[in-house]
Scaffold this motif. Structure first.
Motif, mmCIF file in Angstrom:
data_model
loop_
_atom_site.group_PDB
_atom_site.id
_atom_site.type_symbol
_atom_site.label_atom_id
_atom_site.label_comp_id
_atom_site.label_asym_id
_atom_site.label_seq_id
_atom_site.Cartn_x
_atom_site.Cartn_y
_atom_site.Cartn_z
ATOM 1 N N LEU A 8 100.676 107.845 55.198
ATOM 2 C CA LEU A 8 99.359 108.443 55.024
ATOM 3 C C LEU A 8 98.912 108.603 56.759
ATOM 4 C CD1 LEU A 8 97.828 106.552 51.989
ATOM 5 C CD2 LEU A 8 98.674 108.855 52.057
ATOM 6 N N TYR A 9 99.096 107.575 57.498
ATOM 7 C CA TYR A 9 98.655 107.328 58.644
ATOM 8 C C TYR A 9 99.366 108.559 59.549
ATOM 9 C CZ TYR A 9 96.270 103.158 58.002
ATOM 10 O OH TYR A 9 95.162 102.323 57.508
ATOM 11 N N ARG A 10 100.143 109.324 59.186
ATOM 12 C CA ARG A 10 100.712 110.631 59.978
ATOM 13 C C ARG A 10 99.620 111.503 60.130
ATOM 14 N NH1 ARG A 10 106.797 111.137 57.816
ATOM 15 N NH2 ARG A 10 107.835 110.376 59.649
ATOM 16 N N ASP A 11 98.628 111.477 59.116
ATOM 17 C CA ASP A 11 97.286 112.454 59.035
ATOM 18 C C ASP A 11 96.060 111.480 59.091
ATOM 19 O OD1 ASP A 11 95.126 113.966 58.899
ATOM 20 O OD2 ASP A 11 96.062 115.120 57.159
ATOM 21 N N PRO A 12 95.679 111.071 60.304
ATOM 22 C CA PRO A 12 94.538 110.191 60.324
ATOM 23 C C PRO A 12 93.506 110.298 59.252
ATOM 24 C CG PRO A 12 95.163 110.470 62.558
ATOM 25 C CD PRO A 12 96.209 111.382 61.710
ATOM 26 N N ALA A 13 93.122 111.646 59.280
ATOM 27 C CA ALA A 13 91.916 112.054 58.272
ATOM 28 C C ALA A 13 92.377 111.849 56.726
ATOM 29 C CB ALA A 13 91.549 113.618 58.470
ATOM 30 N N ALA A 14 93.656 111.969 56.461
ATOM 31 C CA ALA A 14 94.071 111.838 55.094
ATOM 32 C C ALA A 14 94.141 110.228 54.955
ATOM 33 C CB ALA A 14 95.524 112.166 54.784
ATOM 34 N N ARG B 269 90.612 108.952 54.198
ATOM 35 C CA ARG B 269 90.271 109.427 52.643
ATOM 36 C C ARG B 269 91.130 108.304 51.610
ATOM 37 N NH1 ARG B 269 91.116 114.584 54.348
ATOM 38 N NH2 ARG B 269 93.270 114.684 53.084
#
Length: 453
Positions: free
Chosen positions: A333-339, A342
């Protein structure tokens, strides 16, 4: 006066009664017999009054049977306002992590099998690539908690040697466990330098000698020292350790992967900082601000991580497949900080706007009042917990139940789905910042089920 306890029924007599036999339809006879024995023992020893008739005995045995059938480890609602509550299991897992656990636990998996090569693999290969990608480290290893990670690192590099550490960083953590006592179990001899409030780079430099095995930096995550203070940072200590050829071990702790300063939570380093600033190894928890399962994560230089991996102690501290599955899914999930903000529940709860918490609290309050449970919605202050951001106070909202606070607390704790709140100004407060929004309807049902007149 004759003591009624002298005429208590025999266990066999109780088990032969129709009402008790009916209880056995959902329980093994041995368990039913144990419930009957405990019910009689409670009366004999004066813990409960003597039932006046058969219905009373059936009710008492049913109550004991229900308690025996309850699992020891149970889900509860954390409405304390402490988001990372150690007593309540710290970080709730992301949906992706739960799915990963289910997928891995349902059958066989490649825990120690190399699918590409068709031969035995290593459980220590899992999560490595992701941890290196997210922190900038050369290598990584996962053990069962952060204390274990620190012990493993010290045992690898400073067993029967000295570990130099600041007096101001010899902290006590939860459960009365103290960092110096944990460090001593590694076989290292602690060499304390500096004072409680001030430690300088020269203090470490002066302590270095032929007996030195490592320099240790412990991030003071669960308290703050202010005023006349000084400390040596990882960046300060890295060249000192490098010049003298000893490793710098950084107990970072919180596992924070993203900067939360935009949300009013500033001052906590992120995992990448320790690697960037020159720590040989950085140790952190998986179930704090990272928002994953309990784990001890070590990231750093390849040769140092490999030395830990080859230490026989590593096998005693290894993690299981479910931990690795949940951790990997969380890290993805941390590959996309915005994701991640959430979908990792801890981050979502910490950064939710106060207005959102208020709206949820108003909705819960309306539902409780409609069910005959008087309450008010009041401003509150939540905390991070888990030994992170110790001075931070997060604006929040809570539902304050009217009535005797201790009685309300007992009702909610003893309900079918226990709810844990906090007592403040003689009222039981239920702070929704520490409850994932997806559980609001379940929380409402639990409160009404326990407290409705």
């Amino acid at each position: 006066m004759t003591d009624a306890r002298r005429a208590l029924p025999a266990i066999g007599v109780l088990l032969a009664r129709r009402g008790v036999q009916a209880l056995g339809e959902g329980a093994p006879r041995a368990l039913l017999a144990e419930a009957a024995r405990r019910a009689v023992a409670d009366v004999r020893e004066g813990r409960t009054p003597v039932p006046s008739d058969e219905a009373g005995w059936v009710a008492r045995i049913a109550e004991v049977l229900h308690a025996l059938q309850q699992p020891s480890l149970r889900a509860v609602f954390n409405a304390t306002g402490v988001v990372l509550h150690t007593n309540l299991g710290r970080a709730p897992l992301a949906h992706a992590a739960l799915e990963a656990i289910n997928g891995t636990a349902a059958g066989a998996c490649n825990l120690e099998y190399d699918i590409a090569e068709g031969r035995r693999g290593s459980r220590y290969a899992h999560c490595v690539a992701l941890l290196c990608e997210l922190t900038g480290a050369e290598d990584a290893i996962v053990v069962n908690n952060c204390a274990a990670a620190l012990v493993l690192a010290l045992n690898t590099f400073a067993r029967d040697r000295e570990a130099i550490v600041s007096r101001g960083e010899l902290v006590e953590i939860g459960g009365s466990f103290r960092v110096p006592e944990i460090m001593a179990r590694s076989g290292a001899a602690l060499h304390e330098v500096g004072t409680t409030n001030r430690t300088h780079v020269d203090d470490y430099r002066a302590a270095l000698g032929t007996a030195t095995g490592a320099l240790v930096k412990v991030h003071r995550s669960n308290f703050e020292i202010t005023g006349f203070v000084a400390e040596a940072t990882v960046r300060d200590l890295a060249p000192v350790a490098g010049t003298h050829g000893v490793p710098l071990l950084y107990d970072f702790g919180s596992g924070l992967m993203v900067d939360l300063s935009a949300h009013g939570l500033a001052g906590e380093p992120v995992a990448r900082d320790g690697v960037r600033d020159g720590a040989t190894l950085t140790m952190m928890s998986g179930d704090k601000l990272l928002g994953g399962p309990q784990a001890g994560i070590i990231v750093g230089r390849a040769e140092a991580v490999d030395a830990c991996r080859r230490n026989p102690l590593c096998r005693a501290l290894r993690v299981d497949k479910l931990t690795l599955a949940a951790l990997e899914a969380t890290l993805v999930l941390y590959r996309d900080p915005a994701a991640a903000m959430r979908e990792v529940p801890v981050l979502a709860m910490l950064t939710a706007p106060a207005d959102d918490i208020r709206a949820r609290s108003e909705s819960l309050g309306d539902a409780l009042r409609a069910a005959g449970i008087p309450c008010d919605v009041v401003p509150a202050e939540a905390t991070v917990g888990g030994g992170a951001f110790p001075a931070a106070r997060i604006p929040s909202w809570a539902v304050a139940l009217q009535g005797d606070a201790l009685a309300r607390d007992r009702q909610l704790r003893r309900g079918t789905e226990p709810v844990v709140g906090r007592i403040e100004r003689d009222r039981l407060h239920l702070d929704l910042r520490s409850v994932p929004a997806a559980l609001d309807l379940h929380l409402r049902r639990a409160i009404i089920g326990a407290c409705a007149p």
